[in-house]
Write a protein that holds these residues in place. Structure first.
Motif, mmCIF file in Angstrom:
data_model
loop_
_atom_site.group_PDB
_atom_site.id
_atom_site.type_symbol
_atom_site.label_atom_id
_atom_site.label_comp_id
_atom_site.label_asym_id
_atom_site.label_seq_id
_atom_site.Cartn_x
_atom_site.Cartn_y
_atom_site.Cartn_z
ATOM 1 N N UNK A 70 0.802 -1.222 0.000
ATOM 2 C CA UNK A 70 0.000 0.000 0.000
ATOM 3 C C UNK A 70 0.838 1.277 0.000
ATOM 4 N N UNK A 71 2.004 1.227 -0.628
ATOM 5 C CA UNK A 71 2.821 2.440 -0.718
ATOM 6 C C UNK A 71 2.030 3.573 -1.345
ATOM 7 N N UNK A 72 1.228 3.267 -2.354
ATOM 8 C CA UNK A 72 0.502 4.307 -3.070
ATOM 9 C C UNK A 72 -0.532 5.001 -2.199
ATOM 10 N N UNK A 83 17.421 17.448 9.139
ATOM 11 C CA UNK A 83 17.933 17.823 10.457
ATOM 12 C C UNK A 83 19.373 18.281 10.305
ATOM 13 N N UNK A 84 19.581 19.555 10.558
ATOM 14 C CA UNK A 84 20.916 20.122 10.514
ATOM 15 C C UNK A 84 21.613 19.888 11.851
ATOM 16 N N UNK A 85 22.935 19.920 11.871
ATOM 17 C CA UNK A 85 23.665 19.696 13.133
ATOM 18 C C UNK A 85 23.219 20.655 14.227
ATOM 19 N N UNK A 86 22.878 20.100 15.362
ATOM 20 C CA UNK A 86 22.486 20.913 16.503
ATOM 21 C C UNK A 86 21.089 21.486 16.437
ATOM 22 N N UNK A 87 20.326 21.091 15.429
ATOM 23 C CA UNK A 87 18.975 21.629 15.277
ATOM 24 C C UNK A 87 17.947 20.504 15.293
ATOM 25 N N UNK A 88 16.698 20.891 15.457
ATOM 26 C CA UNK A 88 15.628 19.916 15.436
ATOM 27 C C UNK A 88 15.288 19.524 13.999
ATOM 28 N N UNK A 89 14.707 18.345 13.877
ATOM 29 C CA UNK A 89 14.243 17.891 12.568
ATOM 30 C C UNK A 89 13.095 18.795 12.108
ATOM 31 N N UNK A 90 13.117 19.148 10.827
ATOM 32 C CA UNK A 90 12.106 20.057 10.302
ATOM 33 C C UNK A 90 11.530 19.548 8.993
ATOM 34 N N UNK A 91 10.318 19.982 8.722
ATOM 35 C CA UNK A 91 9.618 19.629 7.506
ATOM 36 C C UNK A 91 10.244 20.314 6.300
ATOM 37 N N UNK A 92 10.303 19.577 5.173
ATOM 38 C CA UNK A 92 10.797 20.147 3.927
ATOM 39 C C UNK A 92 9.707 20.137 2.856
ATOM 40 N N UNK A 93 9.146 18.955 2.587
ATOM 41 C CA UNK A 93 8.154 18.831 1.513
ATOM 42 C C UNK A 93 7.308 17.587 1.745
ATOM 43 N N UNK A 94 6.093 17.606 1.183
ATOM 44 C CA UNK A 94 5.209 16.449 1.287
ATOM 45 C C UNK A 94 4.361 16.350 0.026
ATOM 46 N N UNK A 95 3.917 15.123 -0.250
ATOM 47 C CA UNK A 95 3.063 14.884 -1.414
ATOM 48 C C UNK A 95 1.931 13.953 -0.999
ATOM 49 N N UNK A 96 0.717 14.317 -1.358
ATOM 50 C CA UNK A 96 -0.463 13.553 -0.951
ATOM 51 C C UNK A 96 -0.689 12.382 -1.889
ATOM 52 N N UNK A 97 -1.075 11.258 -1.274
ATOM 53 C CA UNK A 97 -1.182 10.029 -2.043
ATOM 54 C C UNK A 97 -2.295 10.077 -3.082
ATOM 55 N N UNK A 98 -3.388 10.786 -2.775
ATOM 56 C CA UNK A 98 -4.590 10.682 -3.600
ATOM 57 C C UNK A 98 -4.511 11.499 -4.885
ATOM 58 N N UNK A 99 -3.960 12.704 -4.782
ATOM 59 C CA UNK A 99 -3.977 13.586 -5.948
ATOM 60 C C UNK A 99 -2.625 14.232 -6.228
ATOM 61 N N UNK A 100 -1.604 13.780 -5.519
ATOM 62 C CA UNK A 100 -0.228 14.279 -5.677
ATOM 63 C C UNK A 100 -0.114 15.768 -5.367
ATOM 64 N N UNK A 101 -1.034 16.270 -4.566
ATOM 65 C CA UNK A 101 -0.913 17.649 -4.077
ATOM 66 C C UNK A 101 0.360 17.783 -3.251
ATOM 67 N N UNK A 102 1.064 18.907 -3.384
ATOM 68 C CA UNK A 102 2.353 19.064 -2.709
ATOM 69 C C UNK A 102 2.371 20.253 -1.757
ATOM 70 N N UNK A 106 -1.700 14.094 5.822
ATOM 71 C CA UNK A 106 -0.885 15.025 5.036
ATOM 72 C C UNK A 106 -0.473 16.146 5.979
ATOM 73 N N UNK A 107 0.645 15.917 6.671
ATOM 74 C CA UNK A 107 1.040 16.872 7.684
ATOM 75 C C UNK A 107 2.455 17.349 7.518
ATOM 76 N N UNK A 108 2.809 18.319 8.329
ATOM 77 C CA UNK A 108 4.145 18.890 8.300
ATOM 78 C C UNK A 108 4.884 18.715 9.615
ATOM 79 N N UNK A 109 4.249 18.082 10.562
ATOM 80 C CA UNK A 109 4.877 17.895 11.871
ATOM 81 C C UNK A 109 5.625 16.566 11.918
ATOM 82 N N UNK A 110 6.733 16.578 12.621
ATOM 83 C CA UNK A 110 7.545 15.368 12.762
ATOM 84 C C UNK A 110 6.730 14.252 13.414
#
Length: 121
Positions: A27-29, A38-57, A101-105
């Motif tokens: 069910x990857x699709x 995650x840069x050195x010494x920093x928290x992990x952060x959102x970069x990009x996301x793509x939705x499975x149903x309609x490829x919205x980014x 479809x989120x941006x939080x870790x």
């Protein structure tokens, strides 16, 4: 779902890299896919996301116009094309699969192992 990220490396500022994230399992699709970093010494952060149903980014503001996320369901792979790279893009990049479809870790359900991107000035 198991995720394997690759494609990182050392590049000069202004250069390009394409990251890949190969998924195994069912069910990857049906998963929303994302990239975090995650840069050195920093928290992990959102970069990009793509939705499975309609490829919205979605993109974080700092990469809009430079990075492009895409997904190939036939190959079970998600990509992050990174152009016009800057030293501040230096980080370990992680792919993630999510039910939402989120941006939080904490919204990611599965993580890849990370691939290091280093941008020299």
């Amino acid at each position: 779902v198991q995720l394997q990220a690759s494609g990182g490396g050392l590049v000069q500022a202004g250069g390009s890299l394409r990251l890949s994230c190969q998924a195994s399992g069912r069910a990857f699709s049906s998963y929303n896919m994302g990239w975090f970093r995650q840069a050195p010494g920093k928290e992990r952060e959102f970069v990009a996301a793509i939705r499975w149903s309609d490829f919205y980014t979605l993109y974080t503001d700092s990469v809009k116009g430079r990075f492009t996320i895409s997904k190939d369901n036939a190959k079970n792979t998600v990509y992050l094309q990174m152009n016009s790279l800057k030293p501040k893009d230096t980080a370990v990049y992680y792919c993630a699969a999510s039910f939402v479809m989120g941006t939080r870790v904490d919204e990611a359900n599965y993580w890849g192992q990370g691939t290091l991107v280093t941008v020299s000035s």
